[in-house]
Design a protein around this motif. Structure first.
Motif, PDB file in Angstrom:
ATOM      1  N   MET A  42       0.824  -1.206   0.000  1.00 52.17           N
ATOM      2  CA  MET A  42       0.000   0.000   0.000  1.00 52.17           C
ATOM      3  C   MET A  42       0.862   1.261   0.000  1.00 52.17           C
ATOM      4  O   MET A  42       0.359   2.352   0.265  1.00 52.17           O
ATOM      5  CB  MET A  42      -0.921  -0.009   1.215  1.00 52.17           C
ATOM      6  CG  MET A  42      -1.854  -1.194   1.305  1.00 52.17           C
ATOM      7  SD  MET A  42      -2.789  -1.241   2.855  1.00 52.17           S
ATOM      8  CE  MET A  42      -3.873   0.167   2.634  1.00 52.17           C
ATOM      9  N   ARG A 134      -4.517   4.583  -0.887  1.00 54.28           N
ATOM     10  CA  ARG A 134      -4.794   3.210  -1.323  1.00 54.28           C
ATOM     11  C   ARG A 134      -5.670   2.456  -0.337  1.00 54.28           C
ATOM     12  O   ARG A 134      -5.567   2.653   0.867  1.00 54.28           O
ATOM     13  CB  ARG A 134      -3.482   2.456  -1.533  1.00 54.28           C
ATOM     14  CG  ARG A 134      -2.741   2.877  -2.795  1.00 54.28           C
ATOM     15  CD  ARG A 134      -1.399   2.208  -2.928  1.00 54.28           C
ATOM     16  NE  ARG A 134      -0.817   2.479  -4.244  1.00 54.28           N
ATOM     17  CZ  ARG A 134      -0.173   3.612  -4.539  1.00 54.28           C
ATOM     18  NH1 ARG A 134      -0.002   4.545  -3.615  1.00 54.28           N
ATOM     19  NH2 ARG A 134       0.312   3.794  -5.755  1.00 54.28           N
ATOM     20  N   GLU A 176      -4.945  -1.904  -8.701  1.00 55.01           N
ATOM     21  CA  GLU A 176      -3.522  -2.067  -8.988  1.00 55.01           C
ATOM     22  C   GLU A 176      -3.041  -3.503  -8.815  1.00 55.01           C
ATOM     23  O   GLU A 176      -2.171  -3.958  -9.550  1.00 55.01           O
ATOM     24  CB  GLU A 176      -2.695  -1.156  -8.076  1.00 55.01           C
ATOM     25  CG  GLU A 176      -2.973   0.327  -8.249  1.00 55.01           C
ATOM     26  CD  GLU A 176      -2.176   1.193  -7.293  1.00 55.01           C
ATOM     27  OE1 GLU A 176      -1.963   2.371  -7.605  1.00 55.01           O
ATOM     28  OE2 GLU A 176      -1.768   0.696  -6.229  1.00 55.01           O
ATOM     29  N   CYS A 220      -6.304   2.225  -5.815  1.00 59.28           N
ATOM     30  CA  CYS A 220      -5.915   3.605  -5.521  1.00 59.28           C
ATOM     31  C   CYS A 220      -7.090   4.549  -5.805  1.00 59.28           C
ATOM     32  O   CYS A 220      -7.834   4.354  -6.766  1.00 59.28           O
ATOM     33  CB  CYS A 220      -4.718   3.983  -6.389  1.00 59.28           C
ATOM     34  SG  CYS A 220      -4.146   5.685  -6.186  1.00 59.28           S
TER      35      CYS A 220
END
Length: 223
Positions: A42, A134, A176, A220
């Motif tokens: 993160m 995040r 992500e 994100c």
């Protein structure tokens, strides 16, 4: 770990029964290894929120300079200095908007009743994150844990890594990382709790594809 305590669902009673024979110090030791691994994925948030904190194993092991913990049911007799604790529903409890660098959602979404509720909570998490912050989401993957998924009385909706990925995207996140199979389904067996075993497991992704039954995703907030 809790989602609601209404409509006759006694979450405190469920958790007391579920973990009645579990050594808490072993669970703490597991999260002391898992938390740094998760936070590195993160980008090491400085301000961290655990919105379904349970007994606080993750947030107490977090290296963030500012730590917040929320749950609908308070499962700890006290909280240490350095952790801001709130009791209540995430959608209404007093939290600063666009304040957090990281939010770790662990074993929470499966307690919600409908896809619409999942979406509403994810939108709330996006509002709490700073742009560029995040969110990491971990939970049982119905695709790989169907046989035991509903053995937990508070599991209400079946989720997979793919459905959570779509939920995150629909709530305005940029996904992500998607790990379909990460840690085992439950820590209750205590076979996964020794720190040395946890460290070895994290270094061996091929083992995840055999033993892993929980997904792990990182997304994100654009900005």
């Amino acid at each position: 770990m809790s989602a609601r305590d209404d409509d006759g669902l006694n979450l405190r009673g469920i958790y007391e029964y579920r973990f009645r024979n579990f050594a808490q110090h072993r669970k703490d030791a597991t999260w002391a290894v898992l938390a740094p691994w998760i936070e590195r994925r993160m980008a090491s948030p400085a301000v961290m929120l655990d919105p379904a904190c349970g007994r606080g194993e993750f947030i107490l092991a977090s290296a963030a300079a500012e730590r917040w913990a929320v749950d609908l049911v308070d499962q700890r007799p006290s909280w240490p200095v350095g952790v801001t604790h709130r009791v209540g529903d995430l959608r209404s409890v007093d939290l600063p908007t666009a304040h957090f660098d990281g939010i770790f959602v662990s074993n929470f979404l499966e307690h919600l009743e409908t896809p619409r509720e999942v979406y509403r909570y994810l939108v709330r998490f996006r509002e709490l994150l700073r742009p560029g912050g995040r969110i990491a989401v971990m939970g049982p993957n119905f695709k790989y844990a169907a046989n035991e998924y509903f053995d937990c009385a508070d599991h209400l909706i079946a989720l997979t890594h793919r459905s959570v990925e779509e939920h995150l995207a629909s709530a305005g996140f940029e996904v992500e990382t998607v790990v379909p199979r990460f840690v085992p389904f439950s820590f209750r067996s205590q076979r996964f709790s020794h720190p040395a075993l946890v460290r070895a497991y994290l270094r061996l992704p091929p083992a995840w594809r055999i033993l892993g039954k929980q997904f792990f995703l990182v997304a994100c907030r654009p900005g």
